[in-house]
Design a protein around this motif. Structure first.
Motif, PDB file in Angstrom:
ATOM      1  N   ASP A  73       0.916  -1.483   0.351  1.00  0.00           N
ATOM      2  CA  ASP A  73       0.341   0.048  -0.173  1.00  0.00           C
ATOM      3  C   ASP A  73       0.891   0.859  -0.208  1.00  0.00           C
ATOM      4  O   ASP A  73       0.627   2.316  -0.138  1.00  0.00           O
ATOM      5  N   LEU A  74       1.927   0.886   1.041  1.00  0.00           N
ATOM      6  CA  LEU A  74       3.457   2.082   0.620  1.00  0.00           C
ATOM      7  C   LEU A  74       4.214   1.663   0.737  1.00  0.00           C
ATOM      8  O   LEU A  74       4.687   0.418   1.534  1.00  0.00           O
ATOM      9  N   SER A  75       4.860   2.644  -0.284  1.00  0.00           N
ATOM     10  CA  SER A  75       6.647   1.849   0.355  1.00  0.00           C
ATOM     11  C   SER A  75       7.744   2.937   0.322  1.00  0.00           C
ATOM     12  O   SER A  75       7.485   4.001   0.343  1.00  0.00           O
ATOM     13  N   THR A  76       8.576   2.912   0.701  1.00  0.00           N
ATOM     14  CA  THR A  76       9.493   4.043   1.139  1.00  0.00           C
ATOM     15  C   THR A  76      11.370   4.186   0.634  1.00  0.00           C
ATOM     16  O   THR A  76      11.212   2.762   0.654  1.00  0.00           O
ATOM     17  N   TRP A  77      11.786   4.414   0.314  1.00  0.00           N
ATOM     18  CA  TRP A  77      12.928   4.613  -0.321  1.00  0.00           C
ATOM     19  C   TRP A  77      13.796   5.751   0.075  1.00  0.00           C
ATOM     20  O   TRP A  77      13.829   6.633   0.469  1.00  0.00           O
ATOM     21  N   GLY A  78      15.465   4.521  -0.465  1.00  0.00           N
ATOM     22  CA  GLY A  78      16.352   6.133  -0.295  1.00  0.00           C
ATOM     23  C   GLY A  78      17.537   5.378  -0.003  1.00  0.00           C
ATOM     24  O   GLY A  78      17.207   5.810  -1.597  1.00  0.00           O
ATOM     25  N   LYS A  79      18.888   6.065   0.841  1.00  0.00           N
ATOM     26  CA  LYS A  79      20.342   4.952   0.224  1.00  0.00           C
ATOM     27  C   LYS A  79      20.565   5.366  -1.350  1.00  0.00           C
ATOM     28  O   LYS A  79      20.553   6.081  -1.947  1.00  0.00           O
ATOM     29  N   ALA A  80      20.114   4.351  -2.273  1.00  0.00           N
ATOM     30  CA  ALA A  80      20.453   4.675  -3.647  1.00  0.00           C
ATOM     31  C   ALA A  80      20.056   5.953  -4.321  1.00  0.00           C
ATOM     32  O   ALA A  80      20.651   5.541  -5.587  1.00  0.00           O
ATOM     33  N   MET A  81      18.901   6.183  -4.438  1.00  0.00           N
ATOM     34  CA  MET A  81      18.155   6.884  -5.217  1.00  0.00           C
ATOM     35  C   MET A  81      18.826   8.043  -5.918  1.00  0.00           C
ATOM     36  O   MET A  81      19.076   8.540  -6.412  1.00  0.00           O
ATOM     37  N   GLY A  82      20.123   8.582  -4.959  1.00  0.00           N
ATOM     38  CA  GLY A  82      20.541   9.304  -5.771  1.00  0.00           C
ATOM     39  C   GLY A  82      22.160   9.279  -5.854  1.00  0.00           C
ATOM     40  O   GLY A  82      22.624  10.617  -6.288  1.00  0.00           O
ATOM     41  N   ASN A  83      22.390   8.275  -5.657  1.00  0.00           N
ATOM     42  CA  ASN A  83      23.893   7.780  -5.080  1.00  0.00           C
ATOM     43  C   ASN A  83      24.887   8.900  -4.826  1.00  0.00           C
ATOM     44  O   ASN A  83      25.827   9.455  -4.912  1.00  0.00           O
ATOM     45  N   GLY A  84      24.642   8.684  -3.334  1.00  0.00           N
ATOM     46  CA  GLY A  84      25.076   9.674  -2.908  1.00  0.00           C
ATOM     47  C   GLY A  84      24.680  10.994  -2.237  1.00  0.00           C
ATOM     48  O   GLY A  84      25.011  11.946  -1.038  1.00  0.00           O
ATOM     49  N   PHE A  85      23.721  11.446  -2.731  1.00  0.00           N
ATOM     50  CA  PHE A  85      23.083  12.792  -2.716  1.00  0.00           C
ATOM     51  C   PHE A  85      22.314  12.441  -1.913  1.00  0.00           C
ATOM     52  O   PHE A  85      21.174  11.365  -2.230  1.00  0.00           O
ATOM     53  N   PRO A  86      21.492  13.428  -1.100  1.00  0.00           N
ATOM     54  CA  PRO A  86      20.411  12.548   0.253  1.00  0.00           C
ATOM     55  C   PRO A  86      19.232  13.175  -0.575  1.00  0.00           C
ATOM     56  O   PRO A  86      18.671  14.549  -1.132  1.00  0.00           O
ATOM     57  N   ILE A  87      18.636  11.931  -1.238  1.00  0.00           N
ATOM     58  CA  ILE A  87      17.107  11.956  -1.180  1.00  0.00           C
ATOM     59  C   ILE A  87      16.303  10.697  -0.700  1.00  0.00           C
ATOM     60  O   ILE A  87      17.117   9.472  -1.264  1.00  0.00           O
TER      61      ILE A  87
END
Length: 447
Positions: A251-265
């Motif tokens: 229903d929901l998913s959360t993402w981070g880490k490699a999304m920006g290849n080190g940039f904070p997103i």
């Protein structure tokens, strides 16, 4: 061999003077490395990093799993440079926000809407808040076998060190076991639950056949919101995350880490009827989901779009899987040849591997880990794991296998004597999850 760590040691002492713990992430702490051998880094490129003493290392872990394309990946840097002279933060949305959202939704077809933020902790906490608002329930069911979901109170209250979290918050979390549908059914059957949050898989644990489908069915049966935490699995298991690999729709998913290849997103994504509760124009009570000054600054959105383009133009996941498999095969073969494969081995998904270090009884040992880390550092390999990137070349892998092979005589001697401490200076390294040192308690009913 290295140039030593004198300058790093001096700077680490200064870091402890001005930064609590000497680092901004627990896993980066100097107590994670052999005493007097914690490099303070200056720069990186590809899969290599250089410290203030001039030492060069093949690096693993890659920004706490956040760098999958390599340090200073030029297409990402070019995208960032392109937006720098056009402004970073504005008082209205930019066209880049729309383009980035459309990119995201095109790779996660199970999501209808997305909200960007800066880190996975904020995304998971917003997901929990949204689920509570949507269901009118307070209790959260969390997978207790997975070590970390958030730096915010709802999760920190479950840790052995939970000072500062009110008991009223701590009492609202129940834990269930991974790959154990009965434990989840017991939690959901005991009282109304707002949401179930878990990682679909981890480096060391794959879902059993039918497990994720069973979780989905139990959530539907009991009216709980299913949240998949893709902070690690996203862009490392697949471009579309673990949900794309295993065919489950949360229903929901959360993402981070490699999304920006080190940039904070980072990001929270999910079903339209849920996500719209955190927006305008709904006739249902609104939920405060995410609102931040820097949630959609242009630099990280540009980096994210360049990462997506790189995944579409090539196949970084396949590269990580291939290099990771070669690394595991090489180190494990060397350990077998040295007669220590029962005590030292590489395990896990090839794109997200760890090494296991055990003493002569087969018990996981921080002292043996310290010895192995020491020998690897001396031979130009830096990392608390073997989490790899698409920038690692075969030459990098061969270098790493050679370093592991060079570490094995000392490792074998420590097994024979039972005294690894004689082979390194100072204290053993701390456990990787220091907040998790005490056994966790399975919470099924209210405490």
């Amino acid at each position: 061999m290295t140039n030593g760590f004198r300058r790093s040691t001096d700077l680490q002492a200064e870091l402890h003077r001005v930064v609590p713990g000497g680092a901004h992430t627990f896993a980066k702490g100097s107590d994670q490395y052999p005493e007097g051998m914690a490099p303070v880094l200056q720069r990186g490129r590809g899969a290599r990093v250089w410290d203030v003493d001039g030492n060069e290392f093949v690096e693993y872990g890659m920004g706490m799993r956040g760098v999958t394309l390599g340090h200073c990946f030029e297409p990402v840097l070019a995208a960032v440079r392109d937006v720098l002279d056009r402004g970073i933060s504005f008082s209205r949305p930019t066209d880049l926000e729309l383009a980035a959202a459309e990119d995201f939704l095109s790779i996660v077809p199970g999501a209808d809407m997305v909200k960007f933020c800066k880190n996975g902790s904020d995304a998971t906490s917003a997901a929990v808040r949204l689920a509570r608002g949507a269901t009118g329930r307070d209790v959260v069911a969390m997978c207790g076998d997975q070590p970390y979901f958030s730096a915010q109170d709802w999760f920190v209250g479950t840790l052995p060190i939970s000072t500062g979290v009110p008991e009223a918050v701590r009492s609202l979390v129940r834990e269930f076991r991974y790959n154990d549908l009965d434990s989840l059914a017991a939690v959901l059957g005991a009282e109304p639950v707002a949401c179930v949050i878990l990682e679909a898989a981890t480096a060391l644990a794959e879902p059993a056949p039918g497990y994720l489908e069973g979780v989905r069915a139990l959530c539907d049966e009991h009216g709980a919101v299913l949240i998949l935490d893709e902070t690690i699995t996203g862009f490392r298991w697949a471009l579309g995350g673990a949900q794309a690999v295993y065919g489950v729709r949360p229903d929901l998913s959360t993402w981070g880490k490699a999304m920006g290849n080190g940039f904070p997103i980072a990001a929270l994504a999910g079903r339209r009827d849920l996500m719209e509760l955190g927006g305008l124009g709904t006739d249902r009570p609104r939920v405060f989901v995410l609102s931040s000054t820097n949630g959609a600054e242009t630099v990280s959105l540009a980096a994210f779009r360049a990462v997506v383009a790189a995944y579409r133009d090539g196949d970084p996941v396949a590269t990580m899987e291939a290099r990771g498999a070669e690394l595991a095969e090489g180190v494990n073969q060397a350990a077998a040849e040295a007669g220590i494969s029962d005590f030292l081995d590489v395990v896990g998904r090839p794109s997200c591997q760890v090494f296991r270090t055990a003493d002569a009884t087969g018990t996981p040992s921080q002292a043996m880990r310290t010895l192995y880390l020491r020998e690897n550092l001396l031979h130009g390999v830096l990392g608390q794991s073997y989490v790899i990137s698409a920038a690692h070349t075969r030459a990098d892998v061969e270098h790493t296998v050679d370093a592991a092979r060079a570490a094995m005589p000392a490792y074998r001697k420590a097994l024979e004597t039972g005294r690894p401490e004689d082979l390194f200076d100072g204290r053993p390294v701390a456990p990787a999850h220091r907040l998790m040192a005490a056994p966790r308690r399975l919470l099924v009913t209210k405490s």
